[in-house]
Design a protein around this motif. Structure first.
Motif, PDB file in Angstrom:
ATOM      1  N   GLU A   1      45.187  49.354  39.485  1.00  0.00           N
ATOM      2  CA  GLU A   1      46.129  48.741  38.540  1.00  0.00           C
ATOM      3  C   GLU A   1      46.528  47.319  38.882  1.00  0.00           C
ATOM      4  OE1 GLU A   1      49.296  51.586  37.996  1.00  0.00           O
ATOM      5  OE2 GLU A   1      47.894  53.119  37.311  1.00  0.00           O
ATOM      6  N   GLN A   2      45.616  46.565  39.489  1.00  0.00           N
ATOM      7  CA  GLN A   2      45.840  45.145  39.734  1.00  0.00           C
ATOM      8  C   GLN A   2      45.145  44.347  38.634  1.00  0.00           C
ATOM      9  OE1 GLN A   2      47.928  44.189  42.402  1.00  0.00           O
ATOM     10  NE2 GLN A   2      48.175  46.405  42.227  1.00  0.00           N
ATOM     11  N   ALA A   3      45.688  43.208  38.309  1.00  0.00           N
ATOM     12  CA  ALA A   3      45.095  42.350  37.287  1.00  0.00           C
ATOM     13  C   ALA A   3      43.743  41.827  37.771  1.00  0.00           C
ATOM     14  CB  ALA A   3      46.028  41.183  36.979  1.00  0.00           C
ATOM     15  N   PRO A   4      42.776  41.691  36.864  1.00  0.00           N
ATOM     16  CA  PRO A   4      41.488  41.115  37.263  1.00  0.00           C
ATOM     17  C   PRO A   4      41.692  39.725  37.855  1.00  0.00           C
ATOM     18  CG  PRO A   4      41.395  41.960  35.008  1.00  0.00           C
ATOM     19  CD  PRO A   4      42.833  42.016  35.448  1.00  0.00           C
ATOM     20  N   ASP A   5      41.000  39.449  38.947  1.00  0.00           N
ATOM     21  CA  ASP A   5      41.084  38.136  39.575  1.00  0.00           C
ATOM     22  C   ASP A   5      39.872  37.964  40.483  1.00  0.00           C
ATOM     23  OD1 ASP A   5      41.681  35.781  40.945  1.00  0.00           O
ATOM     24  OD2 ASP A   5      43.826  36.242  41.049  1.00  0.00           O
ATOM     25  N   PHE A   6      38.757  37.557  39.883  1.00  0.00           N
ATOM     26  CA  PHE A   6      37.518  37.416  40.641  1.00  0.00           C
ATOM     27  C   PHE A   6      37.661  36.383  41.756  1.00  0.00           C
ATOM     28  CE2 PHE A   6      33.453  35.420  41.548  1.00  0.00           C
ATOM     29  CZ  PHE A   6      32.740  36.521  41.998  1.00  0.00           C
ATOM     30  N   ASP A   7      38.336  35.276  41.484  1.00  0.00           N
ATOM     31  CA  ASP A   7      38.486  34.240  42.508  1.00  0.00           C
ATOM     32  C   ASP A   7      39.221  34.766  43.738  1.00  0.00           C
ATOM     33  OD1 ASP A   7      37.119  32.418  40.947  1.00  0.00           O
ATOM     34  OD2 ASP A   7      38.945  31.544  40.102  1.00  0.00           O
ATOM     35  N   LEU A   8      40.268  35.545  43.519  1.00  0.00           N
ATOM     36  CA  LEU A   8      40.996  36.161  44.637  1.00  0.00           C
ATOM     37  C   LEU A   8      40.079  37.117  45.395  1.00  0.00           C
ATOM     38  CD1 LEU A   8      43.744  36.797  46.109  1.00  0.00           C
ATOM     39  CD2 LEU A   8      43.962  38.670  44.465  1.00  0.00           C
ATOM     40  N   ALA A   9      39.348  37.938  44.655  1.00  0.00           N
ATOM     41  CA  ALA A   9      38.428  38.892  45.280  1.00  0.00           C
ATOM     42  C   ALA A   9      37.366  38.162  46.097  1.00  0.00           C
ATOM     43  CB  ALA A   9      37.773  39.766  44.214  1.00  0.00           C
ATOM     44  N   LEU A  10      36.819  37.101  45.538  1.00  0.00           N
ATOM     45  CA  LEU A  10      35.791  36.330  46.237  1.00  0.00           C
ATOM     46  C   LEU A  10      36.333  35.729  47.527  1.00  0.00           C
ATOM     47  CD1 LEU A  10      32.903  35.176  46.202  1.00  0.00           C
ATOM     48  CD2 LEU A  10      33.823  33.232  44.915  1.00  0.00           C
ATOM     49  N   GLN A  11      37.524  35.156  47.467  1.00  0.00           N
ATOM     50  CA  GLN A  11      38.110  34.551  48.669  1.00  0.00           C
ATOM     51  C   GLN A  11      38.411  35.605  49.720  1.00  0.00           C
ATOM     52  OE1 GLN A  11      38.584  31.049  49.165  1.00  0.00           O
ATOM     53  NE2 GLN A  11      38.591  31.944  51.205  1.00  0.00           N
ATOM     54  N   PHE A  12      38.944  36.745  49.290  1.00  0.00           N
ATOM     55  CA  PHE A  12      39.301  37.801  50.229  1.00  0.00           C
ATOM     56  C   PHE A  12      38.061  38.327  50.958  1.00  0.00           C
ATOM     57  CE2 PHE A  12      40.368  42.093  51.559  1.00  0.00           C
ATOM     58  CZ  PHE A  12      41.606  41.911  52.140  1.00  0.00           C
ATOM     59  N   ILE A  13      37.024  38.639  50.211  1.00  0.00           N
ATOM     60  CA  ILE A  13      35.796  39.176  50.812  1.00  0.00           C
ATOM     61  C   ILE A  13      35.131  38.125  51.695  1.00  0.00           C
ATOM     62  CG2 ILE A  13      33.460  40.023  50.303  1.00  0.00           C
ATOM     63  CD1 ILE A  13      35.752  42.107  49.907  1.00  0.00           C
ATOM     64  N   THR A  14      35.092  36.888  51.226  1.00  0.00           N
ATOM     65  CA  THR A  14      34.511  35.806  52.024  1.00  0.00           C
ATOM     66  C   THR A  14      35.245  35.670  53.359  1.00  0.00           C
ATOM     67  OG1 THR A  14      33.819  34.606  50.036  1.00  0.00           O
ATOM     68  CG2 THR A  14      34.030  33.323  52.068  1.00  0.00           C
ATOM     69  N   ASP A  15      36.558  35.678  53.315  1.00  0.00           N
ATOM     70  CA  ASP A  15      37.347  35.559  54.546  1.00  0.00           C
ATOM     71  C   ASP A  15      37.083  36.719  55.499  1.00  0.00           C
ATOM     72  OD1 ASP A  15      38.465  33.204  53.597  1.00  0.00           O
ATOM     73  OD2 ASP A  15      40.401  34.119  53.090  1.00  0.00           O
ATOM     74  N   ARG A  16      37.041  37.936  54.981  1.00  0.00           N
ATOM     75  CA  ARG A  16      36.830  39.083  55.866  1.00  0.00           C
ATOM     76  C   ARG A  16      35.486  38.971  56.577  1.00  0.00           C
ATOM     77  NH1 ARG A  16      40.926  38.857  53.866  1.00  0.00           N
ATOM     78  NH2 ARG A  16      41.162  37.724  55.793  1.00  0.00           N
ATOM     79  N   LEU A  17      34.447  38.629  55.841  1.00  0.00           N
ATOM     80  CA  LEU A  17      33.120  38.559  56.458  1.00  0.00           C
ATOM     81  C   LEU A  17      32.978  37.359  57.388  1.00  0.00           C
ATOM     82  CD1 LEU A  17      30.678  39.747  53.646  1.00  0.00           C
ATOM     83  CD2 LEU A  17      31.323  40.932  55.739  1.00  0.00           C
ATOM     84  N   HIS A  18      33.424  36.204  56.956  1.00  0.00           N
ATOM     85  CA  HIS A  18      33.273  35.006  57.786  1.00  0.00           C
ATOM     86  C   HIS A  18      34.097  35.091  59.063  1.00  0.00           C
ATOM     87  CE1 HIS A  18      31.578  32.162  54.464  1.00  0.00           C
ATOM     88  NE2 HIS A  18      30.830  33.202  54.695  1.00  0.00           N
ATOM     89  N   ARG A  19      35.222  35.755  59.013  1.00  0.00           N
ATOM     90  CA  ARG A  19      36.088  35.884  60.196  1.00  0.00           C
ATOM     91  C   ARG A  19      35.780  37.137  61.027  1.00  0.00           C
ATOM     92  NH1 ARG A  19      41.771  34.526  57.042  1.00  0.00           N
ATOM     93  NH2 ARG A  19      41.248  32.374  56.530  1.00  0.00           N
ATOM     94  N   ASN A  20      34.807  37.930  60.571  1.00  0.00           N
ATOM     95  CA  ASN A  20      34.463  39.194  61.242  1.00  0.00           C
ATOM     96  C   ASN A  20      35.678  40.097  61.388  1.00  0.00           C
ATOM     97  OD1 ASN A  20      31.663  38.701  61.634  1.00  0.00           O
ATOM     98  ND2 ASN A  20      32.210  37.279  63.275  1.00  0.00           N
ATOM     99  N   GLU A  21      36.502  40.160  60.342  1.00  0.00           N
ATOM    100  CA  GLU A  21      37.721  40.966  60.378  1.00  0.00           C
ATOM    101  C   GLU A  21      37.531  42.376  59.829  1.00  0.00           C
ATOM    102  OE1 GLU A  21      41.028  37.418  60.043  1.00  0.00           O
ATOM    103  OE2 GLU A  21      40.350  38.358  58.192  1.00  0.00           O
ATOM    104  N   SER A  22      36.388  42.625  59.225  1.00  0.00           N
ATOM    105  CA  SER A  22      36.112  43.968  58.722  1.00  0.00           C
ATOM    106  C   SER A  22      34.610  44.203  58.741  1.00  0.00           C
ATOM    107  CB  SER A  22      36.657  44.145  57.301  1.00  0.00           C
ATOM    108  OG  SER A  22      35.905  43.400  56.364  1.00  0.00           O
ATOM    109  N   VAL A  23      34.258  45.457  58.577  1.00  0.00           N
ATOM    110  CA  VAL A  23      32.867  45.850  58.401  1.00  0.00           C
ATOM    111  C   VAL A  23      32.743  46.301  56.952  1.00  0.00           C
ATOM    112  CG1 VAL A  23      31.100  47.538  59.029  1.00  0.00           C
ATOM    113  CG2 VAL A  23      32.584  46.562  60.801  1.00  0.00           C
ATOM    114  N   ILE A  24      31.830  45.693  56.234  1.00  0.00           N
ATOM    115  CA  ILE A  24      31.596  46.083  54.849  1.00  0.00           C
ATOM    116  C   ILE A  24      30.199  46.671  54.768  1.00  0.00           C
ATOM    117  CG2 ILE A  24      31.433  45.350  52.444  1.00  0.00           C
ATOM    118  CD1 ILE A  24      33.401  43.095  53.096  1.00  0.00           C
TER     119      ILE A  24
END
Length: 152
Positions: free
Chosen positions: A28-51
């Motif tokens: 139930e969050q509003a669509p926001d591709f830019d937010l999603a893109l930044q969040f996923i990019t940050d997690r992977l580039h910073r090695n903060e999560s495993v996807i």
């Protein structure tokens, strides 16, 4: 559906962001591709999560899960928190979620984690059924709480 589960690569970021945006909309969050893109990019580039991703034979990403490293103080061991699991509606009931959960468990074991934790909506009965079929046990001892410390 024959598919491949594998760790995400940096070239997967736009496709994962699309899935992540849909995942957020499911909750139930509003669509926001830019937010999603930044969040996923940050997690992977910073090695903060495993996807981990599920890839169809045609090369389309049809699902993903995201694991965050954490610790269990009681066990005094590292764990993963499986925070995100999403499968495209068109790929549901085809084993994608099950395959991602198996891949997550294998990754946790390979990474020396003592266990994985997750939470899901009380209303998400399909997910609960899948988790329980794979041996996940619902916690009936502890209650989950959270406190919002930053306002939108």
């Amino acid at each position: 559906m024959p598919l491949i589960t594998r760790p995400a690569e940096h070239t997967d970021i736009p496709a994962i962001a699309k899935l992540f945006d849909l995942y957020r909309q499911f909750y139930e969050q509003a669509p926001d591709f830019d937010l999603a893109l930044q969040f996923i990019t940050d997690r992977l580039h910073r090695n903060e999560s495993v996807i981990l991703v599920a890839e169809s034979p045609s090369g389309e990403l049809v699902g993903f899960c995201q694991l965050y490293p954490s610790f269990c103080s009681v066990l005094a061991q590292p764990i993963y928190v499986l925070y995100d699991l999403f499968v495209l509606p068109s790929a549901r009931q085809s084993g994608v979620g099950r395959a991602l959960l198996h891949a997550a468990a294998a990754r946790a074991k390979a990474d020396g984690k003592a266990r994985m934790d997750l939470t899901t909506a009380r209303t998400n009965k399909a997910a609960q059924s899948l988790y329980e079929s794979l041996g996940w046990v619902q916690d009936d001892v502890f209650l989950a709480y959270n406190l919002r410390v930053v306002k939108d």
